[in-house]
Motif scaffolding. Structure first.
Motif, mmCIF file in Angstrom:
data_model
loop_
_atom_site.group_PDB
_atom_site.id
_atom_site.type_symbol
_atom_site.label_atom_id
_atom_site.label_comp_id
_atom_site.label_asym_id
_atom_site.label_seq_id
_atom_site.Cartn_x
_atom_site.Cartn_y
_atom_site.Cartn_z
ATOM 1 N N GLU A 34 -1.272 -21.700 5.235
ATOM 2 C CA GLU A 34 -2.211 -21.514 4.128
ATOM 3 C C GLU A 34 -1.469 -21.680 2.814
ATOM 4 O O GLU A 34 -0.252 -21.515 2.752
ATOM 5 N N ARG B 249 -0.996 -17.741 -6.123
ATOM 6 C CA ARG B 249 -0.505 -16.544 -6.837
ATOM 7 C C ARG B 249 0.748 -16.023 -6.156
ATOM 8 O O ARG B 249 1.113 -16.503 -5.085
ATOM 9 N N GLY C 246 2.827 -13.555 -3.845
ATOM 10 C CA GLY C 246 2.460 -12.837 -2.632
ATOM 11 C C GLY C 246 2.681 -11.347 -2.799
ATOM 12 O O GLY C 246 3.481 -10.898 -3.605
ATOM 13 N N ASP C 247 1.981 -10.579 -2.013
ATOM 14 C CA ASP C 247 2.145 -9.131 -1.985
ATOM 15 C C ASP C 247 2.255 -8.744 -0.515
ATOM 16 O O ASP C 247 1.284 -8.940 0.222
ATOM 17 N N PRO C 248 3.367 -8.304 -0.010
ATOM 18 C CA PRO C 248 4.549 -7.749 -0.682
ATOM 19 C C PRO C 248 5.737 -8.696 -0.886
ATOM 20 O O PRO C 248 6.826 -8.203 -1.193
ATOM 21 N N GLU C 249 5.565 -10.018 -0.765
ATOM 22 C CA GLU C 249 6.722 -10.906 -0.949
ATOM 23 C C GLU C 249 7.367 -10.723 -2.321
ATOM 24 O O GLU C 249 8.599 -10.734 -2.457
ATOM 25 N N GLY D 299 -3.080 -6.276 4.402
ATOM 26 C CA GLY D 299 -2.610 -7.023 3.237
ATOM 27 C C GLY D 299 -1.119 -7.306 3.314
ATOM 28 O O GLY D 299 -0.596 -8.138 2.579
ATOM 29 N N LYS E 31 2.311 -9.027 8.450
ATOM 30 C CA LYS E 31 0.892 -8.788 8.169
ATOM 31 C C LYS E 31 0.252 -7.755 9.094
ATOM 32 O O LYS E 31 -0.640 -7.022 8.685
ATOM 33 N N TYR F 172 2.013 -20.872 -3.503
ATOM 34 C CA TYR F 172 2.590 -20.080 -2.428
ATOM 35 C C TYR F 172 2.282 -20.796 -1.129
ATOM 36 O O TYR F 172 1.112 -20.935 -0.761
ATOM 37 N N ASP G 255 6.771 -11.992 5.363
ATOM 38 C CA ASP G 255 6.039 -10.727 5.335
ATOM 39 C C ASP G 255 5.599 -10.340 6.736
ATOM 40 O O ASP G 255 5.747 -11.099 7.685
ATOM 41 N N ASN H 83 -1.557 -20.103 -1.107
ATOM 42 C CA ASN H 83 -2.125 -19.122 -2.035
ATOM 43 C C ASN H 83 -1.808 -19.578 -3.448
ATOM 44 O O ASN H 83 -0.839 -20.314 -3.665
HETATM 45 N N1 GLY Z 1 1.536 -11.372 1.834
HETATM 46 C C1 GLY Z 1 0.440 -12.226 1.975
HETATM 47 C C2 GLY Z 1 -0.283 -12.529 0.739
HETATM 48 O O1 GLY Z 1 0.105 -12.172 -0.346
HETATM 49 O O2 GLY Z 1 -1.315 -13.184 0.844
#
Ligand code: GLY
Ligand code: AMP
Length: 433
Positions: free
Chosen positions: A292, A296, A298-301, A235, A223, A278, A221, A294
């Motif tokens: 890091e 959940r 990803g957005d926009p992955e 985001g 950022k 993630y 992504d 996550n």
């Molecule tokens: N694209 C980064 C995130 O979803 O945290």
């Protein structure tokens, strides 16, 4: 429900309102298992594919009541805050099937200190770090380590909790404003001060059912708000998949040294991790390291990974939620590339105005191999208007990154709203030089 069993009667609820959730809803609607989809809170684009329930708010108890009333077979949670607040635990206590980690497991994202300590205890490759709750100790550590150095708030901070400091003064100021609560409130009362890692970044999202994990196609992504990855973080302004630098050998290495060891580490700690794990990675000279985790999608992955997924998403998410991944068939992928470009409101990631009509949606909707995923949009008198910082994303498929990118930008050129801005260099690292 078995993934090859009952056809076409599955009822799904998706929680969230962004481009990620639009992509999830779209893909779930293409599943041969799914009969009906609801999404809350949703947005103007999601409302064209899913029903938006008339609920007062998105609290877990209310959503669980709704799931019971509608006979929902599977709930899929998009945003981390619901997971960190324990929506999965609430659904489990009512015997409902839900995709995502429990509150305890979601700590892998909701507390950077939890994640770092886990990685340190189980030798999972990540940047060296220290944890601080008072400025004086952080100052000594920062001065000792030197710059560049990275300051991170422990808690959830909607993407605003990380400061990559190029010099000591910036680092000290970041530590001070984060610890004082000025930067991101209570999420920053404890900080991680971390070694600066160099390399390309990549995201690998893996589906985990507690014991088995299946990685999805890698993505990257963008950022930063500005061209060439300059300016403040957002985001996410765009993404692409696959990632040329992540070949099969590297993907295997990430599984062997990061994903599986993390799942085992959590198991050892008595945590059964289900949902998406993630891994945000830095591909360093000494191998991939975790920037890091996550808990959940990803957005926009998600908006570049799901258009490439040929496997039935509902079957896959249900199998994940029910601990059946070990016997799940290998995932099938569209070999083509996907590029997503995000259009944001004027001023974003700073202050912005909303309510501007979006033109061109109809003509873009007719383009082949192009998806428009709404994020901050709303319907007003039959018009679609802006209603957030990131307004929508265009994901396009192509034979390679160049073609996908060209298609995404042609489509973007047809859209307009007051103040609209987007990056024109999404995917630049993947292009032939
Ligand atoms: N694209 C980064 C995130 O979803 O945290
Ligand atoms: P995060 O919210 O943890 O993903 O961090 C946001 C961004 O900060 C990442 O995508 C990286 O570009 C950058 N970043 C975070 N940690 C590091 C690190 N240790 N070294 C270099 N850059 C980092």
């Amino acid at each position: 429900m078995a993934d090859t069993g009952a056809k076409g009667n599955m009822r799904v609820l998706v929680v969230g309102s962004g481009g990620r959730e639009h992509a999830l809803v779209q893909k779930l609607s293409e599943s041969r298992l799914v009969d009906a989809i609801w999404c809350f809170p949703g947005n103007a684009g999601i409302a064209q594919v899913a029903s938006i329930p008339n609920l007062a708010h998105a609290h877990a108890d209310l959503l669980a009541e709704f799931a019971v009333a509608k006979g929902i077979d599977l709930t899929v949670v998009g945003p981390e805050n619901h997971l960190a607040d324990g929506i999965v635990d609430v659904f489990h206590s009512r015997g409902l099937t839900i995709f995502g980690p429990t509150q305890k497991a979601a700590q892998i994202e909701s507390s950077k200190i939890f994640a770092k300590e886990l990685m340190r205890r189980y030798d999972i490759p990540t940047a060296n770090y220290g944890v601080f709750s008072d400025y004086e100790s952080a100052e000594v550590y920062i001065k000792n380590m030197g710059a560049p150095i990275v300051i991170k708030a422990d808690g959830l901070a909607a993407g605003k909790g990380v400061i990559v400091a190029r010099n000591i003064e910036t680092a000290l100021k970041a530590a001070k404003t984060t610890l004082s609560g000025e930067q991101v409130g209570d999420a920053g009362r404890r900080i991680v001060v971390e070694e600066f890692l160099q390399g390309q970044e990549a995201s690998i999202l893996a589906l985990c059912d507690g014991t088995t994990c299946i990685p999805l196609a890698p993505s990257q992504d963008h950022k930063a708000v500005g061209e060439g990855d300059q300016g403040p973080n957002t985001g996410g302004m765009g993404a692409y998949s696959p990632v040329p630098v992540v070949d099969q050998a590297l993907e295997q290495e990430v599984c062997d040294t990061i994903l599986i060891p993390t799942l085992r580490a959590l198991e050892q700690e008595g945590i059964c991790y289900t949902g998406v794990l993630y891994a945000g990675l830095m591909l360093t000279d000494t191998g991939p390291k975790v920037i890091e985790f996550n808990c959940r999608f990803g957005d926009p992955e998600t908006q570049v990974v799901l258009p490439r997924l040929k496997t039935d998403l509902a079957a896959l998410l249900l199998a994940t939620s029910q601990g059946r991944l070990a016997s799940f068939p290998s995932l099938e992928w569209d070999p083509r590339a996907c590029v997503c470009v995000i259009a944001a409101s004027g001023g974003y990631p700073g202050a912005y105005s909303s309510g501007f009509p979006i033109s061109g949606l109809e003509s873009v909707g007719k383009l082949r191999d192009v998806h428009v995923y709404h994020a901050g949009t709303a319907s007003r008198n039959k018009e679609v208007v802006t209603a957030g910082g990131r307004v929508l994303g265009i994901s396009a498929l192509g034979d390679d990154i160049s073609q996908a990118r060209e298609r995404a930008y042609v489509a973007m050129g047809k859209l307009a709203f007051q103040g609209m801005h987007y990056r024109t260099d999404i995917g630049w690292r993947a292009l032939p030089h």
